[in-house]
Design an enzyme around this catalytic site. Structure first.
Site, short mmCIF file in Angstrom:
data_model
loop_
_atom_site.label_atom_id
_atom_site.label_comp_id
_atom_site.label_asym_id
_atom_site.label_seq_id
_atom_site.Cartn_x
_atom_site.Cartn_y
_atom_site.Cartn_z
N HIS A 1 0.82 -1.22 0.00
CA HIS A 1 0.00 0.00 0.00
C HIS A 1 0.85 1.27 0.00
CE1 HIS A 1 -4.06 -1.77 0.80
NE2 HIS A 1 -3.28 -2.80 1.10
N ASP B 1 3.46 9.56 -0.76
CA ASP B 1 2.29 8.75 -0.38
C ASP B 1 2.15 7.60 -1.36
OD1 ASP B 1 0.04 8.19 1.16
OD2 ASP B 1 -0.62 10.29 1.14
C1 GDG Z 1 -2.04 3.87 3.31
C2 GDG Z 1 -1.05 4.56 2.38
C3 GDG Z 1 -2.78 4.48 0.58
C4 GDG Z 1 -8.99 10.43 7.54
N1 GDG Z 1 -9.47 11.19 8.51
C5 GDG Z 1 -10.66 10.70 8.85
C6 GDG Z 1 -10.89 9.58 8.08
N2 GDG Z 1 -9.83 9.42 7.28
C7 GDG Z 1 -9.69 8.33 6.30
C8 GDG Z 1 -9.80 8.87 4.91
C9 GDG Z 1 -9.04 7.84 4.10
C10 GDG Z 1 -8.04 7.30 5.11
O1 GDG Z 1 -8.41 7.74 6.38
C11 GDG Z 1 -6.62 7.79 4.84
O2 GDG Z 1 -6.13 7.11 3.72
P1 GDG Z 1 -4.83 7.58 2.93
O3 GDG Z 1 -4.81 6.88 1.64
O4 GDG Z 1 -4.88 9.05 2.77
O5 GDG Z 1 -3.57 7.26 3.85
P2 GDG Z 1 -2.94 6.11 4.81
O6 GDG Z 1 -3.72 5.93 6.04
O7 GDG Z 1 -1.54 6.58 5.03
O8 GDG Z 1 -2.96 4.73 3.97
C12 GDG Z 1 -1.80 5.37 1.35
C13 GDG Z 1 -3.65 3.68 1.55
O9 GDG Z 1 -2.83 2.98 2.48
C14 GDG Z 1 -4.53 2.68 0.81
O10 GDG Z 1 -3.79 1.82 0.02
O11 GDG Z 1 -3.62 5.30 -0.20
O12 GDG Z 1 -0.91 5.97 0.47
O13 GDG Z 1 -0.15 5.40 3.11
O14 GDG Z 1 -9.90 6.81 3.69
O15 GDG Z 1 -11.16 8.96 4.59
N3 GDG Z 1 -12.03 8.85 8.17
C15 GDG Z 1 -12.96 9.25 9.07
N4 GDG Z 1 -12.74 10.30 9.88
C16 GDG Z 1 -11.65 11.06 9.81
O16 GDG Z 1 -11.48 12.01 10.57
N5 GDG Z 1 -14.09 8.56 9.18
#
Ligand code: GDG
Length: 748
Positions: free
Chosen positions: A181, A384
């Protein structure tokens, strides 16, 4: 065990089940009033995998979240299985120490920063690596127990990069796929890890390795090549290593588009939990990779450069606390607090503050309401894997008026080309991009957003699961068929356990016919650029010692190879030169005049194509260019002349050679080199490997019998060598593997 027998009830008939393995099981468990309660973890991945698991029947293997070493109490931390359930859970118990070493340290303080190019934050600690290894082995054990060869095992993410290696050993016929990921770094960064090769071997034990972008896939392929000497077919995206192919493919993850759209439709501004306007919005886990500090500097620059936006524009930064027990993350939080305070202090007036800073998690409904209201989604992480927030923002933009500013360093940028792309390190560029987004004409905003929404909808998380599983099944079917080893693979497999029992290997290569193809005239036997590069590389590899052994004169072979610092053995061993060795056989002087006289006489053979080469202590008559019908008689005449001068004639590939009648040959020379370079007890310290193609190399094969190993190159003839390779290309292939140091340290 209980889980295993339960699986028989659950497993669907016909096709195998899906076995998902991840660090955490997809729920949070809690004991309330003496009873375990289970709550599903939020997030698109869980939501997408759940239906896939139920459709096929499946198992989810992972850590339940609480520390325990006891398998029985771990088993209580998963929801009980009813006979009607098609999905069940297998808990891998982990102790406090294991969680700290494998997850807290190696995964999050070594792999996470390194893979995101934060080299200064990367900890290199062999203690935590060992825990990581052990925990990966434990995950493999649990998975081997829970699966059959019909199943597809799908391993998730960087916490489990070694697992497939163990699983293959325990259950060789499993179909295994892996998805990373987070980003996969370039070779120059990845190689910093002392365990880079081990991790690469872990990945190459899979049938399919998926990652977020083609750039990451390219990095994986070049690391396989450079670290393990694997053969890479870039066109097909396949790496061949140890006789098996591994497909390496970009499978960009998506979101549950319909869900975000639906939530968007239902949202009302008041439900966002933030009053007032939301011009610019950023949402991140509070992590240094997300670039929150750099973003705040860009916001400050924006208000400096474009004062007309003061008192009007509001930037909302939502930070979800993350890894809060880790000191580094606490420090980051203090720095972000401080930066927000300073910028707000600079620009605020009684009715307006430029930054609304929320450090908490909001529920999904509130999140989508925020997304929908924001005129600009500012998603500019420093690095990312993908970044799902960018996709969620787009999905919630029902009116299509918002503008996405996206970091070039996020995997999402590879697909989302219609966003305004920025370099997150360039604060001026980010500040101008914000301004550009705010003044962008509506038509442009709409057309960009429309295209983005279309992409995000098509590439949703459901289609990601479907495509990944299909690709994994195709790759494992090809893998099963293609599991025919190449000759180099066979040699590699046989040599590996033997080589890895000593810290150093001494490699002896004959030149003509071994490192280069046999040609008509010796001067045409030019070493390829690739072979020279690999020899150079082998020379620099600390656990390798390389010698070239030839029938050519020493000066000649040294010139042909052209790498100073190697050990060169010329004239079938009569002359040796190399680090710490300067050797000429003592009996040579006595035969100099005989060699000279024989050479003169041999030159009198006036047959078309005969060519005599004087090589110091020996003389060679080349007959390759002599007409077939005359060849044998020329050879006979040459042998007679040599015998008359008391020189020993040897017949090789289209040559007759005269050597002093001294009991000395390539075999003795090899033993001499070993003793000189590594002491008389070399056998207890190093591994000796000899590769040659000619009868004169058989002497070396014989001397190494039982003490070293040897490889004969060329069509199978009677040989004393332990192994064979078909041609010089296969030798260069093997050299590539050896030069990569692939058999170093790791014995698996
Ligand atoms: C890893 C990789 C890759 C955020 N704040 C709230 C909330 N979120 C949710 C978002 C989103 C998720 O968290 C964050 O996902 P990301 O993709 O931005 O980042 P990572 O956690 O670092 O994930 C990344 C991912 O894996 C998938 O393969 O994209 O690059 O680092 O879904 O919506 N959700 C809620 N409240 C919040 O305050 N409910």
């Amino acid at each position: 065990m209980g889980a295993r027998s339960a699986s028989k009830n659950i497993r669907g008939e016909g096709s195998g089940q899906l076995v998902v393995v991840s660090n955490r099981l997809p729920f949070i468990s809690e004991k309330r009033k003496g009873r375990m309660q289970f709550k599903r973890s939020p997030g698109g991945l869980v939501a997408a995998l759940d239906p896939a698991l139920s459709r096929r029947g499946g198992v989810w293997v992972g850590w339940p979240g609480a520390e325990t070493e006891d398998p029985a109490s771990a088993a209580e931390m998963v929801p009980p299985v009813r006979s009607s359930d098609r999905v069940r859970y297998r808990a891998v118990p982990l102790s406090r120490r294991e969680v700290a070493g494998y997850y807290g340290a190696f995964s999050n303080r070594t792999l996470w920063p390194l893979f995101h190019y934060f080299l200064a934050r990367t900890e290199i600690d062999s203690g935590s690596w060992e825990v990581y290894e052990r925990v990966n082995e434990r995950f493999a054990e649990a998975t081997a127990e829970e699966s059959t060869p019909a199943d597809l095992v799908w391993i998730q993410d960087y916490q489990l990069m070694r697992m497939a290696r163990y699983l293959r050993r325990m259950a060789p016929n499993r179909r295994v796929a892996f998805f990373l990921h987070i980003p996969f770094p370039s070779y120059d960064v990845f190689r910093i890890l002392p365990w880079a090769r081990h991790l690469m071997r872990g990945l190459l034990s899979c049938d399919l390795v998926g990652c977020q972008s083609q750039e990451h896939a390219d990095h994986m392929m070049s690391c396989s090549e450079q670290l393990l000497g694997a053969t890479v077919d870039r066109g097909q995206g396949v790496v061949y290593f140890e006789g098996r192919p591994t497909a390496i493919q970009a499978h960009p993850i998506g979101i549950d588009f319909e869900l975000f759209q639906r939530l968007g439709e239902k949202s009302v501004p008041a439900s966002s939990g933030v009053a007032g306007p939301v011009e610019i919005l950023s949402v991140d886990r509070l992590d240094y990779t997300k670039g929150i500090l750099a973003r705040l500097r860009a916001i400050e620059t924006f208000f400096d450069k474009y004062p007309e936006y003061r008192r009007k524009t509001v930037f909302v930064q939502l930070c979800v606390p993350s890894r809060t027990s880790v000191e580094e993350y606490q420090q980051l939080k203090r720095e972000v607090d401080e930066a927000v305070g300073r910028i707000n202090g600079r620009f605020s007036d009684p009715g307006w503050s430029p930054i609304r800073y929320l450090v908490r998690s909001v529920n999904q409904r509130e999140l989508v309401a925020l997304y929908r209201r924001a005129r600009v989604g500012l998603i500019n992480p420093l690095r990312d894997g993908m970044n799902l927030v960018a996709k969620e923002y787009v999905a919630a933009q029902l009116e299509g008026r918002g503008v996405l500013i996206l970091s070039e360093m996020a995997g999402a940028a590879e697909e989302m080309k219609e966003a305004v792309l920025v370099n997150p390190y360039d604060v001026d560029e980010v500040a101008s991009a914000i301004r550009r987004a705010l003044v962008m004409p509506e038509a442009e905003r709409r057309s960009r957003m429309l295209a983005l929404r279309h992409r995000v909808k098509v590439g949703n998380v459901q289609s990601w699961v479907r495509r990944f599983v299909e690709s994994a099944e195709a790759a494992s079917a090809i893998g099963a068929k293609a599991r025919v080893e190449s000759p180099t693979d066979v040699v590699r497999r046989k040599l590996l356990p033997w080589l890895s029992k000593r810290p150093t290997a001494v490699l002896f290569f004959d030149y003509d016919g071994t490192l280069t193809p046999i040609v008509t005239r010796p001067e045409q036997a030019v070493l390829s650029t690739n072979a020279r590069r690999l020899l150079r590389r082998a020379m620099r590899t600390p656990n390798l010692d390389v010698a070239i052994v030839s029938g050519r004169a020493l000066d000649d072979v040294r010139r042909m190879i052209g790498i100073p610092g190697l050990t060169y053995v010329g004239n079938h061993g009569f002359e040796i030169e190399g680090p710490g060795i300067d050797f000429q056989h003592e009996a040579l002087g006595a035969y100099e005049s005989a060699v000279e006289a024989a050479s003169r006489e041999l030159r009198q053979i006036k047959v078309e194509g005969v060519w005599v080469e004087r090589k110091g202590a020996t003389v060679t008559v080349h007959v390759r260019e002599v007409a077939e019908k005359d060849r044998r008689s020329v050879e006979k005449r040459a042998e007679a002349i040599l015998a008359r001068h008391k020189l020993t004639p040897t017949t090789g590939k289209r040559i007759v050679e005269g050597r002093p009648p001294i009991d000395w040959n390539k075999g003795y020379a090899v033993l001499h080199v070993l003793a000189m370079r590594h002491g008389v007890d070399w056998i207890s310290k190093v591994r000796a490997l000899y590769v040659g193609d000619d009868v004169t190399d058989e002497d070396a094969f014989r001397s190494l019998r039982g003490m070293g190993k040897s490889i004969r190159v060329g069509p199978a003839t009677h040989t004393e060598a332990d192994l064979t390779l078909p041609n010089p290309e296969a030798v260069v292939d093997l050299l590539g593997w050896l030069a990569s140091g692939a058999f170093d340290v790791d014995r698996v």
